[in-house]
Design a protein around this motif. Structure first.
Motif, mmCIF file in Angstrom:
data_model
loop_
_atom_site.group_PDB
_atom_site.id
_atom_site.type_symbol
_atom_site.label_atom_id
_atom_site.label_comp_id
_atom_site.label_asym_id
_atom_site.label_seq_id
_atom_site.Cartn_x
_atom_site.Cartn_y
_atom_site.Cartn_z
ATOM 1 N N ASP A 510 121.756 19.772 81.348
ATOM 2 C CA ASP A 510 123.200 19.600 81.362
ATOM 3 C C ASP A 510 123.689 19.367 79.936
ATOM 4 O OD1 ASP A 510 125.800 19.183 82.088
ATOM 5 O OD2 ASP A 510 125.489 17.067 82.596
ATOM 6 N N TRP A 511 123.883 20.444 79.220
ATOM 7 C CA TRP A 511 124.347 20.331 77.826
ATOM 8 C C TRP A 511 125.846 20.625 77.771
ATOM 9 C CZ3 TRP A 511 120.126 23.589 74.814
ATOM 10 C CH2 TRP A 511 118.913 22.881 74.843
ATOM 11 N N GLN A 512 126.518 19.845 76.956
ATOM 12 C CA GLN A 512 127.978 20.006 76.884
ATOM 13 C C GLN A 512 128.448 20.161 75.437
ATOM 14 O OE1 GLN A 512 129.706 20.227 79.639
ATOM 15 N NE2 GLN A 512 128.152 19.526 81.075
ATOM 16 N N TYR A 513 127.946 21.141 74.731
ATOM 17 C CA TYR A 513 128.423 21.364 73.360
ATOM 18 C C TYR A 513 129.599 22.338 73.428
ATOM 19 C CZ TYR A 513 123.646 19.785 72.306
ATOM 20 O OH TYR A 513 122.461 19.098 72.260
ATOM 21 N N SER A 514 130.762 21.887 73.015
ATOM 22 C CA SER A 514 131.901 22.814 73.091
ATOM 23 C C SER A 514 132.166 23.495 71.752
ATOM 24 C CB SER A 514 133.148 22.070 73.567
ATOM 25 O OG SER A 514 133.438 21.033 72.669
ATOM 26 N N HIS A 515 131.522 23.012 70.677
ATOM 27 C CA HIS A 515 131.728 23.637 69.356
ATOM 28 C C HIS A 515 130.453 23.461 68.542
ATOM 29 C CE1 HIS A 515 133.398 24.175 65.226
ATOM 30 N NE2 HIS A 515 134.143 25.072 65.850
ATOM 31 N N VAL A 516 130.208 24.407 67.659
ATOM 32 C CA VAL A 516 129.003 24.376 66.841
ATOM 33 C C VAL A 516 128.913 23.081 66.023
ATOM 34 C CG1 VAL A 516 130.164 25.765 65.066
ATOM 35 C CG2 VAL A 516 127.699 25.661 65.070
ATOM 36 N N SER A 517 130.047 22.522 65.647
ATOM 37 C CA SER A 517 130.030 21.284 64.847
ATOM 38 C C SER A 517 129.394 20.134 65.630
ATOM 39 C CB SER A 517 131.454 20.909 64.428
ATOM 40 O OG SER A 517 132.249 20.701 65.577
ATOM 41 N N GLU A 518 129.481 20.174 66.970
ATOM 42 C CA GLU A 518 128.875 19.101 67.767
ATOM 43 C C GLU A 518 127.353 19.183 67.702
ATOM 44 O OE1 GLU A 518 130.600 19.343 71.674
ATOM 45 O OE2 GLU A 518 132.625 19.299 70.840
ATOM 46 N N VAL A 519 126.835 20.402 67.631
ATOM 47 C CA VAL A 519 125.376 20.566 67.483
ATOM 48 C C VAL A 519 124.958 20.041 66.107
ATOM 49 C CG1 VAL A 519 123.433 22.174 67.518
ATOM 50 C CG2 VAL A 519 125.440 22.611 68.964
ATOM 51 N N PHE A 520 125.731 20.403 65.073
ATOM 52 C CA PHE A 520 125.403 19.932 63.728
ATOM 53 C C PHE A 520 125.444 18.407 63.668
ATOM 54 C CE2 PHE A 520 126.308 18.622 59.398
ATOM 55 C CZ PHE A 520 125.301 19.278 58.714
ATOM 56 N N ASP A 521 126.416 17.831 64.346
ATOM 57 C CA ASP A 521 126.537 16.369 64.325
ATOM 58 C C ASP A 521 125.310 15.718 64.968
ATOM 59 O OD1 ASP A 521 128.413 14.571 63.249
ATOM 60 O OD2 ASP A 521 128.673 13.765 65.274
ATOM 61 N N GLU A 522 124.832 16.310 66.063
ATOM 62 C CA GLU A 522 123.608 15.775 66.692
ATOM 63 C C GLU A 522 122.420 15.917 65.740
ATOM 64 O OE1 GLU A 522 122.817 16.762 70.853
ATOM 65 O OE2 GLU A 522 120.706 17.100 70.307
ATOM 66 N N MET A 523 122.367 17.057 65.052
ATOM 67 C CA MET A 523 121.265 17.280 64.107
ATOM 68 C C MET A 523 121.221 16.189 63.044
ATOM 69 S SD MET A 523 121.533 21.357 63.432
ATOM 70 C CE MET A 523 120.293 21.365 62.167
ATOM 71 N N ARG A 524 122.371 15.909 62.470
ATOM 72 C CA ARG A 524 122.349 14.976 61.337
ATOM 73 C C ARG A 524 122.007 13.555 61.783
ATOM 74 N NH1 ARG A 524 126.756 12.251 59.088
ATOM 75 N NH2 ARG A 524 128.556 12.039 60.441
ATOM 76 N N HIS A 525 122.173 13.299 63.077
ATOM 77 C CA HIS A 525 121.776 11.979 63.568
ATOM 78 C C HIS A 525 120.299 11.908 63.920
ATOM 79 C CE1 HIS A 525 126.207 11.380 63.898
ATOM 80 N NE2 HIS A 525 125.822 10.211 63.428
ATOM 81 N N THR A 526 119.618 13.059 63.982
ATOM 82 C CA THR A 526 118.161 13.030 64.225
ATOM 83 C C THR A 526 117.381 13.453 62.977
ATOM 84 O OG1 THR A 526 118.199 15.307 65.064
ATOM 85 C CG2 THR A 526 118.397 13.543 66.702
ATOM 86 N N MET A 527 118.092 13.864 61.928
ATOM 87 C CA MET A 527 117.433 14.352 60.710
ATOM 88 C C MET A 527 117.922 13.530 59.509
ATOM 89 S SD MET A 527 117.845 18.443 61.453
ATOM 90 C CE MET A 527 117.125 18.968 59.902
ATOM 91 N N PRO A 528 117.147 12.510 59.115
ATOM 92 C CA PRO A 528 117.614 11.633 58.024
ATOM 93 C C PRO A 528 117.964 12.397 56.743
ATOM 94 C CG PRO A 528 115.647 10.730 59.060
ATOM 95 C CD PRO A 528 115.872 12.073 59.691
ATOM 96 N N SER A 529 117.296 13.494 56.457
ATOM 97 C CA SER A 529 117.535 14.179 55.175
ATOM 98 C C SER A 529 118.948 14.755 55.064
ATOM 99 C CB SER A 529 116.511 15.291 54.961
ATOM 100 O OG SER A 529 116.708 16.301 55.911
ATOM 101 N N ILE A 530 119.574 15.062 56.202
ATOM 102 C CA ILE A 530 120.951 15.588 56.147
ATOM 103 C C ILE A 530 121.943 14.601 56.767
ATOM 104 C CG2 ILE A 530 120.269 18.021 56.120
ATOM 105 C CD1 ILE A 530 121.174 18.118 59.121
ATOM 106 N N GLY A 531 121.496 13.372 56.965
ATOM 107 C CA GLY A 531 122.320 12.373 57.659
ATOM 108 C C GLY A 531 123.699 12.183 57.041
#
Ligand code: SF4
Length: 706
Positions: A510-531
């Protein structure tokens, strides 16, 4: 018409081809790209090469897939075949998205439930965005339930990454390409930037003009070799002999940086002992470079104010690729030539987003940001971030690209989802790879063209081309850049992110990404190097370099200034010895095959061979052969010759090329009519599992295949 047309829209984006990551502007009229111009990006300052400038109209090619396709019940799969994109409908029938997605995901789910989570695998793409790579690996890890996810990094710099992570704790470059302009000495080994990273090559040429001393080490004489201070044309497969000999000189002459070694490294004594046995006099007959030249270059590198090393797949694509990179790392560490502007280590990344796709976790042994799947703490943190029950994620590394092909043959992998990669052309021993793909119970391919891999699929999902999507892409300099949608996808083709989410939904997620920026935001919270990189900042600034840990950080273009990201903060020397290629020439197959790219064509050619200008410049499959070898075969330039290895044969046009050494033939791997990977050897580097594309035994003869 194009010359007279006035664009109705200009869109700032980046180039879809190589890892240099040139920024460009798409000039659009009526949903068509009219022309492309360079922008003032950090990596290109308005420069573009022929691919970036003219390689855009593939997006409008009539071969674009515009409807989902399902293989006809009476169309057999064949491992070997002749592509016929004009007769697609003999093999496939059109389907609605609902039917295609239900079939694609339904069969994957059935295989997972009947044969277990490890019966599925996924290949993502280094041509997709960071967000697509991230979501794809998440789909495989959560929806399929294993770490069987990989992409073409396995075929290019996997060995460099293994050596870099082991030695200095980070798989990315220490300094940007542009630092060549600050270096006194630049060594380029196993790379041909004029062809593969053309705009980067222009910065190297500028540096040489301003006094930088360039040393090119390569079995083939590249264009940059012509302007080099020294050109070392060493024998193919002898990198370790040459590099260990250089280290021997540096140690013997007392040119090591004692203070750097003592304060910032471990393992020097073992390395020192190891290189004792590699004197230049002993190595000269092995590598084909005279001892005095080895000594001269070693001293030049060690004693300059700032020396930098750049390398490519001539280093990495060997069964000793990891060892080759370990030598380059040791050279930089023993001389303290790292951690300052104009120094350091730069593995030139090939694809526009191979750095980002690897960072985003599209590899079988690591989650995003190179966090090991075997580490229970890491596993727990991703289960928390992805809102999964404890113990859900697989804690064992998955299979790599070539391992997946073997596992299919053994019946262990039964279903695959391939997004934007073309293993039927890019894998070594391509006939074996095609037979494996054809043997799958279920193959889902998501692409923009009917590639050689798609031709073997059960269901094909028509995707979006680069100018049709918005997302971030990370170049070879660790620069995260914004690519923006300039045109709409044709027909019923859809955004890749949408397709991945549709498959995920049908696998029960059940994924609810409505915009690519939401995926990027999740990434930066799991990837310290781009946090510290926010979507808004990327929108504003177009590009931010990582590491950028906290919001507001400027981003670090030069790293390892004070320490290395290893547990001790110290880098590690790893001594290596000579390991010969897996398949040496013999009486039956007396020559060596080297594969690579051409300036005008990109990888398996699916895009550039459909770009009008690029295809007009290089329309036919060619083999570059030394003129004396051609004469010995009784052949002339333009004749058709046949190349054979123990695994296959292809016929193609001979081109005289005295930059190749005698006995070695170079062939680009972009031509489906002469798929050269039918000949290459699938032997793997034991650490990185990268195949030995740069060396196998072949024979050549005048005339075509019957
Ligand atoms: Fe594109 Fe690379 Fe050429 Fe730049 S150098 S225009 S990124 S292919």
């Amino acid at each position: 018409d194009v010359a007279l047309a006035v664009p109705d829209k200009q869109v700032a984006s980046v180039c879809p081809y190589c890892g240099v990551g040139c920024q460009l502007t798409y000039n659009i009229k009526d949903n068509k790209i009219l022309y492309v111009e360079g922008r003032d990006g950090p990596a290109n300052h308005e420069r573009l090469c022929v691919k970036g400038r003219y390689g855009f109209d593939y997006a409008h090619h009539p071969h674009r897939l515009t409807k989902p396709l399902i293989r006809r019940a009476d169309a057999p799969k064949r491992g070997d075949f002749t592509m016929d994109p004009d007769n697609v409908m003999d093999v496939f029938r059109e389907a609605s998205w609902e039917e295609a997605l239900a079939f694609a995901a339904g069969q994957l789910k059935q295989i997972r439930d009947q044969h277990g989570k490890k019966a599925l695998a996924g290949f993502g793409s280094a041509k997709g965005s960071n967000e697509e790579a991230y979501l794809f690996q998440k789909l495989v890890r959560v929806g399929f339930g294993s770490n069987n996810v990989d992409h073409c990094t396995r075929l290019c710099h996997a060995s460099s990454v293994v050596a870099l992570l082991e030695g200095i704790g980070s798989g990315a470059v220490s300094n940007p390409v542009m630092d060549v302009t600050k270096a006194e000495v630049v060594i380029i080994i196993g790379a041909n930037p004029t062809v593969n990273h053309p705009v980067a090559a222009t910065w190297i040429k500028n540096a040489v003009r301003n006094g930088t001393q360039l040393v090119v080490c390569d079995p083939r004489r590249s264009e940059l070799a012509r302007i080099a201070h020294r050109f070392l044309q060493f024998k193919p497969d002898t990198d370790v002999a040459l590099l260990n000999a250089m280290m021997h000189v540096i140690v013997t002459d007392g040119l090591v940086d004692r203070e750097f070694i003592e304060s910032r490294t471990v393992g020097y004594e073992e390395l020192k002992q190891n290189v004792e046995g590699y004197s230049p006099e002993k190595m000269a007959p092995i590598c084909g470079i005279d001892a005095d030249t080895i000594k001269y270059v070693a001293r030049l590198y060690a004693t300059s104010r700032a020396s930098m090393i750049l390398w490519g797949m001539g280093v990495s694509q060997h069964i000793h690729g990891t060892d080759n990179a370990r030598c380059l790392i040791a050279l930089a560490l023993m001389t303290g030539q790292i951690g300052r502007p104009g120094t350091g280590l730069h593995p030139l990344r090939g694809q526009n987003n191979v750095q980002g796709a690897s960072d985003a976790g599209l590899i079988p042994m690591m989650y995003p940001d190179y966090q090991h799947v075997t580490d229970p703490k890491v596993q727990a943190s991703f289960e928390q971030a992805w809102k999964l029950p404890v113990g859900t994620l697989d804690s064992t590394p998955g299979l790599t690209v070539v391992e997946v092909m073997h596992a299919i043959k053994k019946g262990e992998i039964r279903g695959m989802y391939v997004m934007g990669e073309n293993p039927a052309m890019s894998d070594p021993d391509a006939t074996h790879a095609r037979e494996s793909l054809a043997a799958l119970d279920h193959l889902v391919v998501q692409d923009i063209f009917l590639t050689e891999t798609a031709y073997l699929a059960d269901v094909i999902l028509p995707a979006s081309a680069f100018p049709e999507k918005t997302g971030t892409f990370t170049n070879t300099d660790r620069l995260v850049q914004m690519g923006r949608q300039a045109i709409d996808p044709p027909g019923d083709a859809r955004q890749d992110l949408w397709i991945i989410q549709q498959i995920a939904e049908r696998l029960g997620l059940d994924w609810q990404y409505s915009h690519v920026s939401e995926v990027f935001d999740e990434m930066r919270h799991t990837m310290p190097s781009i946090g510290g990189i926010t979507w808004d900042r990327l929108e504003r600034e177009h590009a931010v370099t990582y590491p950028c840990v906290k919001e507001g950080d400027p981003g670090e273009s030069v790293v390892f200034v004070d320490d290395f990201p290893r547990e001790s903060g110290r880098a590690r020397f790893v001594p290596v010895d000579i390991i010969p290629a897996a398949e040496r020439p013999d009486a039956e197959y007396p020559m060596v095959l080297i594969t690579g790219r051409q300036l005008e064509h990109w990888h398996t050619g699916s895009m550039t061979r459909r770009a009008t200008v690029l295809d007009a410049i290089e329309p036919d499959p060619i083999a570059l052969i030394h003129p004396l070898d051609l004469a010995a075969m009784g052949a002339r330039p333009g004749d058709i010759v046949t190349l054979e290895s123990r695994r296959g044969a292809v016929s193609l046009y001979a081109r005289a090329d005295d930059s190749s050494p005698r006995g070695a033939i170079f062939v680009p791997f972009c031509f489906y009519e002469a798929a050269i990977n039918k000949l290459t050897n699938a032997a793997l580097d034991p650490y990185a599992k990268i195949p030995e594309f740069k060396y196998c035994a072949i024979r050549a003869s005048l005339g075509g295949l019957p």
